[in-house]
Design an enzyme around this catalytic site. Structure first.
Site, PDB file in Angstrom:
ATOM      1  N   GLU A   1      -5.566  -5.142  10.674  1.00 50.92           N
ATOM      2  CA  GLU A   1      -4.436  -4.073  10.929  1.00 50.92           C
ATOM      3  C   GLU A   1      -4.390  -3.135  12.334  1.00 50.92           C
ATOM      4  O   GLU A   1      -5.481  -2.356  12.252  1.00 50.92           O
ATOM      5  CB  GLU A   1      -4.447  -3.000   9.709  1.00 50.92           C
ATOM      6  CG  GLU A   1      -4.217  -3.779   8.235  1.00 50.92           C
ATOM      7  CD  GLU A   1      -3.434  -2.726   7.435  1.00 50.92           C
ATOM      8  OE1 GLU A   1      -2.470  -2.971   6.700  1.00 50.92           O
ATOM      9  OE2 GLU A   1      -4.160  -1.625   7.218  1.00 50.92           O
TER      10      GLU A   1
ATOM     11  N   SER B   1       3.524  -2.372  10.265  1.00 51.38           N
ATOM     12  CA  SER B   1       4.990  -2.303  10.452  1.00 51.38           C
ATOM     13  C   SER B   1       5.644  -3.645  10.040  1.00 51.38           C
ATOM     14  O   SER B   1       6.447  -4.203  10.746  1.00 51.38           O
ATOM     15  CB  SER B   1       5.450  -1.997  12.128  1.00 51.38           C
ATOM     16  OG  SER B   1       4.828  -0.800  12.198  1.00 51.38           O
TER      17      SER B   1
ATOM     18  N   HIS C   1      -9.599   1.277   5.548  1.00 51.12           N
ATOM     19  CA  HIS C   1      -8.101   1.325   5.913  1.00 51.12           C
ATOM     20  C   HIS C   1      -8.257   2.155   7.233  1.00 51.12           C
ATOM     21  O   HIS C   1      -9.145   3.055   7.307  1.00 51.12           O
ATOM     22  CB  HIS C   1      -7.165   1.833   5.080  1.00 51.12           C
ATOM     23  CG  HIS C   1      -5.671   2.067   5.574  1.00 51.12           C
ATOM     24  ND1 HIS C   1      -5.436   2.816   6.259  1.00 51.12           N
ATOM     25  CD2 HIS C   1      -4.775   1.085   5.138  1.00 51.12           C
ATOM     26  CE1 HIS C   1      -3.943   2.585   6.484  1.00 51.12           C
ATOM     27  NE2 HIS C   1      -3.660   1.643   5.825  1.00 51.12           N
TER      28      HIS C   1
ATOM     29  N   GLU D   1      -6.495   4.629   8.005  1.00 45.61           N
ATOM     30  CA  GLU D   1      -6.331   6.175   7.800  1.00 45.61           C
ATOM     31  C   GLU D   1      -7.635   6.554   7.327  1.00 45.61           C
ATOM     32  O   GLU D   1      -8.032   7.848   7.554  1.00 45.61           O
ATOM     33  CB  GLU D   1      -5.092   6.475   6.929  1.00 45.61           C
ATOM     34  CG  GLU D   1      -3.914   6.094   7.670  1.00 45.61           C
ATOM     35  CD  GLU D   1      -2.863   5.389   6.955  1.00 45.61           C
ATOM     36  OE1 GLU D   1      -2.762   5.387   5.497  1.00 45.61           O
ATOM     37  OE2 GLU D   1      -1.813   4.927   7.563  1.00 45.61           O
TER      38      GLU D   1
ATOM     39  N   ASN E   1       0.960  -1.301   0.003  1.00 38.16           N
ATOM     40  CA  ASN E   1       0.040   0.047   0.125  1.00 38.16           C
ATOM     41  C   ASN E   1       0.974   1.196  -0.133  1.00 38.16           C
ATOM     42  O   ASN E   1       1.599   1.554   1.008  1.00 38.16           O
ATOM     43  CB  ASN E   1      -1.055   0.014   1.310  1.00 38.16           C
ATOM     44  CG  ASN E   1      -1.633   1.259   1.475  1.00 38.16           C
ATOM     45  OD1 ASN E   1      -1.683   2.158   0.353  1.00 38.16           O
ATOM     46  ND2 ASN E   1      -2.254   1.421   2.652  1.00 38.16           N
TER      47      ASN E   1
ATOM     48  N   GLY F   1       2.578   1.982  10.967  1.00 35.00           N
ATOM     49  CA  GLY F   1       3.479   3.070  10.631  1.00 35.00           C
ATOM     50  C   GLY F   1       4.311   3.590  11.963  1.00 35.00           C
ATOM     51  O   GLY F   1       4.823   4.717  11.865  1.00 35.00           O
TER      52      GLY F   1
ATOM     53  N   LYS G   1      -0.004   4.308  -0.135  1.00 33.41           N
ATOM     54  CA  LYS G   1      -0.776   5.549   0.430  1.00 33.41           C
ATOM     55  C   LYS G   1      -0.368   6.600  -0.630  1.00 33.41           C
ATOM     56  O   LYS G   1      -0.498   6.284  -1.863  1.00 33.41           O
ATOM     57  CB  LYS G   1      -0.095   5.632   1.855  1.00 33.41           C
ATOM     58  CG  LYS G   1       0.129   4.490   2.779  1.00 33.41           C
ATOM     59  CD  LYS G   1       0.289   4.838   4.024  1.00 33.41           C
ATOM     60  CE  LYS G   1       0.264   3.487   4.896  1.00 33.41           C
ATOM     61  NZ  LYS G   1       0.350   3.334   6.377  1.00 33.41           N
TER      62      LYS G   1
HETATM   63  C1  PEP Z   1      -0.816  -0.028   6.077  1.00 28.23           C
HETATM   64  O1  PEP Z   1      -0.829   1.167   5.808  1.00 28.23           O
HETATM   65  O2  PEP Z   1      -1.751  -0.799   5.551  1.00 28.23           O
HETATM   66  C2  PEP Z   1       0.499  -0.388   6.921  1.00 28.23           C
HETATM   67  C3  PEP Z   1       0.264  -1.550   7.353  1.00 28.23           C
HETATM   68  O3  PEP Z   1       1.394   0.630   7.126  1.00 28.23           O
HETATM   69  P1  PEP Z   1       2.780   0.304   7.748  1.00 28.23           P
HETATM   70  O4  PEP Z   1       3.296  -1.156   6.966  1.00 28.23           O
HETATM   71  O5  PEP Z   1       3.674   1.256   7.340  1.00 28.23           O
HETATM   72  O6  PEP Z   1       2.747  -0.061   9.073  1.00 28.23           O
END
Ligand code: PEP
Length: 254
Positions: A170, A216, A98, A100, A10, A176, A12
């Site tokens: 998630e 992460s 998601h 965000e 992703n 992040g 973003k």
């Molecule tokens: C995501 O945005 O779906 C995500 C898992 O981000 P990150 O891997 O940076 O934690």
């Protein structure tokens, strides 16, 4: 049955067309050397890079994914993108709900379930994201939160066919932050989600719905996460922005 593992990057709001070009110039020659017989690899660029990414990835094993989609096919929905338009571009998977979108842009389960239905009906595969905040985990509400998000997110689907739905767990506190869920924490929630899916659709179909972990994920922690029986793949944010790092993640032994 041997596991099929999903690796979805992703991006973003990163990598416009010039960065997308240099990314794929490095990524595509290498991905063709990876044994993908039991792996699915996808990338979700920002909307403005999708058409260009389609051109670059055509004929490659990389599946095109989108980061969101409208519930409607067309009409007066300023700022939204139709699932049919995404399909026309060659998109196969759409990330929905998601964290965000939920926490920065205020998307609710009510809205997300409509998006899930619209995407599914357009013939695309929704990747429905669920996950608790740190506060919710501390209060012991993880299962309550993810089950609400899952049940509501899927409530408008009349039926689910095999291969047409993906779930991503998630945890918000892991996205992040550099702090991933431990393999045990991920497995605990994944197996809970699997049981919930079984209660909704029966055991056989639930077993066939991939449940991805996101938060992460790095080349260093992927091997331990993917070993868990109910972790069918990963949704990768930060580490997917670097083609070498994402390649290392995709190359993990399964
Ligand atoms: C995501 O945005 O779906 C995500 C898992 O981000 P990150 O891997 O940076 O934690």
């Amino acid at each position: 049955m041997a596991k099929i593992a999903y690796f979805i990057g992703n991006w973003k709001m990163n990598h416009g067309i010039s960065e997308a070009r240099s990314y794929f110039e490095r990524f595509l020659p290498e991905i063709s050397k990876v044994d993908l017989s039991r792996k699915v690899v996808g990338i979700a660029p920002p909307f403005t890079s999708l058409a260009f990414a389609r051109k670059l990835t055509e004929g490659s094993p990389v599946k095109l994914c989108a980061q969101n989609a409208c519930f409607a096919e067309k009409g007066a929905y300023t700022g939204e993108v139709s699932p049919l338009m995404l399909k026309e571009l060659g998109v196969e998977y759409v990330i929905l709900g998601h964290s965000e979108r939920r926490h920065i842009f205020g998307e609710t389960n009510e809205l997300i379930k409509k998006r899930v239905k619209g995407v599914y009906q357009a013939g695309l595969t929704p990747i429905l994201c669920v996950g608790e905040t740190l506060e919710e985990r501390r209060l012991g509400n993880t299962f309550l939160v993810v089950s609400e998000q899952l049940k509501q997110g899927l409530s408008e689907l009349e039926k689910v066919e095999e291969g047409r739905l993906i779930i991503a767990y998630e945890p918000v506190w892991a996205i992040g932050t550099g702090v991933n869920a431990t393999p045990e924490q991920a497995e605990e929630v994944h197996s809970f989600l699997r049981d919930l899916l079984a209660s909704m659709y029966g055991k056989e179909l639930a077993q066939a719905i991939p449940i991805l972990y996101g938060g992460s994920v790095t080349p260093e922690n992927i091997a331990d996460l993917i070993k868990e029986p109910n972790v069918d793949g990963v949704l990768v944010g930060g580490a997917s922005l670097d083609p070498e790092k994402f390649l290392k993640i995709v190359s993990v032994a399964i």
